[in-house]
Write an enzyme that holds these catalytic residues in place. Structure first.
Site, mmCIF file in Angstrom:
data_model
loop_
_atom_site.group_PDB
_atom_site.id
_atom_site.type_symbol
_atom_site.label_atom_id
_atom_site.label_comp_id
_atom_site.label_asym_id
_atom_site.label_seq_id
_atom_site.Cartn_x
_atom_site.Cartn_y
_atom_site.Cartn_z
ATOM 1 N N GLY A 78 0.823 -1.218 0.000
ATOM 2 C CA GLY A 78 0.000 0.000 0.000
ATOM 3 C C GLY A 78 0.850 1.258 0.000
ATOM 4 O O GLY A 78 1.961 1.279 0.532
ATOM 5 N N ARG A 142 1.240 -5.725 -5.025
ATOM 6 C CA ARG A 142 1.226 -6.640 -3.876
ATOM 7 C C ARG A 142 1.714 -8.056 -4.224
ATOM 8 O O ARG A 142 1.468 -8.985 -3.469
ATOM 9 C CB ARG A 142 -0.177 -6.698 -3.271
ATOM 10 C CG ARG A 142 -0.607 -5.406 -2.562
ATOM 11 C CD ARG A 142 -1.733 -5.640 -1.589
ATOM 12 N NE ARG A 142 -2.183 -4.416 -0.942
ATOM 13 C CZ ARG A 142 -1.635 -3.907 0.161
ATOM 14 N NH1 ARG A 142 -0.614 -4.502 0.723
ATOM 15 N NH2 ARG A 142 -2.120 -2.785 0.688
ATOM 16 N N ASP A 173 5.718 -7.893 5.785
ATOM 17 C CA ASP A 173 5.803 -9.049 4.884
ATOM 18 C C ASP A 173 6.852 -8.829 3.794
ATOM 19 O O ASP A 173 7.644 -9.716 3.500
ATOM 20 C CB ASP A 173 4.451 -9.307 4.201
ATOM 21 C CG ASP A 173 3.527 -10.111 5.110
ATOM 22 O OD1 ASP A 173 4.028 -10.633 6.132
ATOM 23 O OD2 ASP A 173 2.325 -10.197 4.801
ATOM 24 N N LYS A 199 8.161 0.741 5.588
ATOM 25 C CA LYS A 199 7.030 1.536 5.104
ATOM 26 C C LYS A 199 5.714 0.984 5.592
ATOM 27 O O LYS A 199 5.565 -0.234 5.661
ATOM 28 C CB LYS A 199 7.054 1.513 3.577
ATOM 29 C CG LYS A 199 5.831 2.057 2.919
ATOM 30 C CD LYS A 199 5.185 1.098 1.926
ATOM 31 C CE LYS A 199 4.436 -0.045 2.586
ATOM 32 N NZ LYS A 199 3.546 -0.788 1.689
ATOM 33 N N THR A 200 4.778 1.761 5.951
ATOM 34 C CA THR A 200 3.345 1.474 6.057
ATOM 35 C C THR A 200 2.674 2.520 6.934
ATOM 36 O O THR A 200 3.167 2.847 8.012
ATOM 37 C CB THR A 200 2.991 0.068 6.604
ATOM 38 O OG1 THR A 200 1.557 -0.030 6.660
ATOM 39 C CG2 THR A 200 3.549 -0.254 7.982
ATOM 40 N N ASP A 202 0.130 2.004 8.476
ATOM 41 C CA ASP A 202 -0.473 1.303 9.617
ATOM 42 C C ASP A 202 0.376 1.419 10.883
ATOM 43 O O ASP A 202 -0.125 1.192 11.989
ATOM 44 C CB ASP A 202 -0.661 -0.189 9.300
ATOM 45 C CG ASP A 202 -1.707 -0.418 8.220
ATOM 46 O OD1 ASP A 202 -2.235 0.572 7.701
ATOM 47 O OD2 ASP A 202 -1.992 -1.584 7.903
HETATM 48 P P1 FBP Z 1 0.595 -1.917 3.599
HETATM 49 O O1 FBP Z 1 0.587 -2.799 4.816
HETATM 50 O O2 FBP Z 1 0.989 -2.616 2.378
HETATM 51 O O3 FBP Z 1 1.408 -0.672 3.837
HETATM 52 O O4 FBP Z 1 -0.879 -1.399 3.350
HETATM 53 C C1 FBP Z 1 -1.661 -0.980 4.394
HETATM 54 C C2 FBP Z 1 -3.053 -0.581 3.973
HETATM 55 O O5 FBP Z 1 -3.116 0.784 3.653
HETATM 56 C C3 FBP Z 1 -4.035 -0.951 5.070
HETATM 57 O O6 FBP Z 1 -4.166 0.075 6.004
HETATM 58 C C4 FBP Z 1 -5.297 -1.272 4.307
HETATM 59 O O7 FBP Z 1 -6.084 -2.196 4.982
HETATM 60 C C5 FBP Z 1 -4.774 -1.860 3.045
HETATM 61 O O8 FBP Z 1 -3.496 -1.307 2.831
HETATM 62 C C6 FBP Z 1 -5.636 -1.587 1.848
HETATM 63 O O9 FBP Z 1 -5.127 -2.287 0.758
HETATM 64 P P2 FBP Z 1 -5.476 -1.980 -0.747
HETATM 65 O O10 FBP Z 1 -4.683 -0.788 -1.150
HETATM 66 O O11 FBP Z 1 -5.010 -3.197 -1.466
HETATM 67 O O12 FBP Z 1 -6.933 -1.710 -0.836
#
Ligand code: FBP
Length: 552
Positions: A78, A142, A173, A199-200, A202
């Site tokens: 993400g 992803r 991951d 990165k994230t 979250d």
């Molecule tokens: P990452 O863990 O890859 O940084 O992504 C986090 C996130 O933004 C979450 O908060 C959310 O649940 C998810 O990605 C949404 O994923 P997508 O962009 O595939 O809809």
């Protein structure tokens, strides 16, 4: 390309760097490391990258240019604000080591490495993306790098482009996979180094050596601005309860930080729900009671924060979801029988009849729309798409029903009208705050120094981040140090430990200490928009989470 006035001015911002990265760097080798748990198994799986020492950088003396190197960069998962600055940090760092060095970007995430899709990043391209949000410079994806066949495809393209090192910018991951890749490339003597960057939005990739993942700072500032604006609207109109779901697939760091920034009436923290084994009915009761208490003061309005991952942390919902996954899995006879039914009512009755007694009660108590979502919206493997469940709407419906009961009982005298919101994607690509712009550029610069020093299997680490940027400590942490063994898809695997909200740590305790008061009083704080120009107390502030964790 047309750009906004802000983007134009912001492109001139020179990110601040730790002192050690401002000139020639001396690499200081620290003590050897161990994994956080399961040392024996991890050591066996990573014989070449286990136990490597911590690395820190200090100011050094100029040693001249290093031999020419080419590097590939991958954005994984993400979006998170600041990714472009990591890339510009790597780029500038590499050019400092030797102006002939080249940086290639693999397109669309890790899949770009496997499919050999790439572009060379030039001065012109990098300059266009400095201090901007998003991952659009090369795109993200992803695809998981997990199989040897993928690793070997990576070697092919690296050989073709003379790439000596890869930088994987990703979450837990992706960095786990980066470490597996580093180990594999060492075993096969490919000469390709692999470095990770945390990165994230979250905020769940953090530990003793990684204080925060990039993007969290900007994302929570965007959400907190919006929450503050909604609070002011609620306090002006005095007629709505706003239920706001906040992104964060699993951990509740975002909800917690936004609560500390804005002081809402209710904040649910998934980790607490799991620890106390709360039921959905108990959560609904808690919210309804806050609403009733505020109604006694004629305050028929308020703001409630709901973390995205909540559903999976409610023990009874977790069990229900597991049972539904088994019942409706592709190829199961029950799944075919379910599909053959025509009306929603028939489907609902069928599912209730097949679940365990407890789960069928929970399922029957759910509003129709949500129950339908749980059985119909499934991913390609037949699993419930938990992140798509509209928890905020579920809570509104159930609270409404509970308040009607309380009105009958005479324990609630008020009017309830609710609005639902979901803040997620709007925070992931915002122009990075000063903190993220500086932090990301420093992470990128750190990666280039690690590469220049022949390191592999390390993650860029920048610490001491509640101090001014020139006092930050940059270096590298062996990724194996963050690993433990966990069960994934039925097998024990080495993975980076995910950091959930700790219920005995300062950020949560701060919320717990204040939430009673914030529930009944109107204590809202309005943070306003991220400021890119102005006084340092406003522009360079970090998160409350970081401040509290660092004892500020
Ligand atoms: P990452 O863990 O890859 O940084 O992504 C986090 C996130 O933004 C979450 O908060 C959310 O649940 C998810 O990605 C949404 O994923 P997508 O962009 O595939 O809809």
């Amino acid at each position: 390309m047309a750009i906004s006035a802000l983007q134009f001015e912001r492109s001139k911002y020179a990110p601040k760097l730790p002192k050690a990265l401002q000139g020639p760097v001396k690499v200081v080798v620290g003590k050897e490391t161990e994994s956080v748990a399961d040392q024996e198994e991890i050591q066996k799986l990573f014989p070449n990258t286990y136990g490597m020492p911590l690395i820190t950088f200090e100011e050094g003396a100029d040693t001249g240019s290093l031999p020419v190197m080419n590097v590939g960069v991958i954005l994984s998962g993400g979006q998170a604000p600041g990714g472009h600055n990591v890339i510009s940090g790597i780029y500038d760092g590499l050019k400092k080591l030797n102006p002939e060095n080249k940086l290639y970007g693999f397109l669309g995430g890790p899949g770009g490495l496997v499919d050999h899709e790439y572009m060379e990043l030039t001065d012109e391209i990098i300059d266009e993306y400095r201090n901007t949000g998003g991952f659009d410079i090369i795109g993200s994806g992803r695809t998981k790098l997990e199989e040897e066949a993928q690793f070997d495809k990576g070697v092919e393209i690296c050989k073709e482009l003379n790439i000596n090192a890869l930088v994987v910018i990703g979450g837990d991951d992706s960095n786990t996979n980066a470490c597996v890749l580093a180990e594999y490339y060492l075993q096969k003597e490919t000469g390709i180094q692999v470095i990770g960057c945390p990165k994230t939005i979250d905020g769940d990739l953090k530990n003793e050596m990684i204080e925060t993942s990039f993007g969290f700072d900007t994302a929570i500032k965007v959400y907190s601005e919006l929450i503050g604006n909604i609070m002011r609207d609620a306090n002006s109109a005095k007629k709505y309860w706003h239920f706001i779901k906040l992104m964060g697939r699993s951990a509740s760091h975002i909800a917690l930080e936004c609560a500390l920034q804005t002081r809402p009436n209710v904040t649910l923290i998934s980790e607490e729900v799991a620890e106390k084994e709360q039921t959905l009915a108990e959560i609904v009761d808690y919210i309804a009671n806050v609403i009733a208490r505020r109604a006694e003061d004629d305050h028929n309005f308020g703001v409630i924060l709901v973390p995205e991952g909540l559903i999976e942390f409610i023990p009874e919902m977790k069990t229900l979801i597991t049972e539904l996954n088994d019942l409706l899995a592709e190829g199961q006879q029950s799944a075919n029988e379910f599909k053959a039914l025509v009306t929603d009512a028939e489907k609902r009755t069928y599912v209730i009849g097949k679940l365990s007694e407890t789960s069928s009660k929970v399922f029957a108590s759910l509003p129709e729309g949500i129950a339908k979502q749980l059985t119909l919206d499934r991913d390609p493997h037949g699993n419930v798409q938990v992140s798509k469940i509209e928890t905020e709407k579920l809570l509104i419906e159930m609270v409404d029903v509970r308040l009607a009961e309380m009105t009958e009982e005479g324990t609630y005298k008020g009017s309830f009208s609710a609005q639902n919101h979901f803040f997620g994607y709007e925070g992931r690509c915002a122009a990075p705050s000063n903190f993220d712009a500086d932090y990301c550029y420093s992470l990128g610069a750190t990666a280039s120094v690690l590469i220049g020093n022949g390191k592999t299997g390390y993650m860029s680490s920048v610490r001491n981040t509640t101090k001014p940027a020139d006092k930050w400590i940059a270096g590298g942490v062996p990724i194996t140090m963050m690993m433990n063994m966990e069960r994934r898809h039925g097998h024990m695997k080495p993975v980076i430990q995910k950091a959930l909200v700790e219920l005995d740590a300062a950020p949560f305790l701060k919320l717990a200490e204040n939430r009673e008061q914030w529930a009944v009083e109107t204590s809202y704080v309005y943070p306003g928009p991220i400021q890119y120009f102005g006084p340092t107390e406003v522009c360079d502030a970090t998160t409350k989470t970081l401040e509290l964790e660092q004892g500020k």
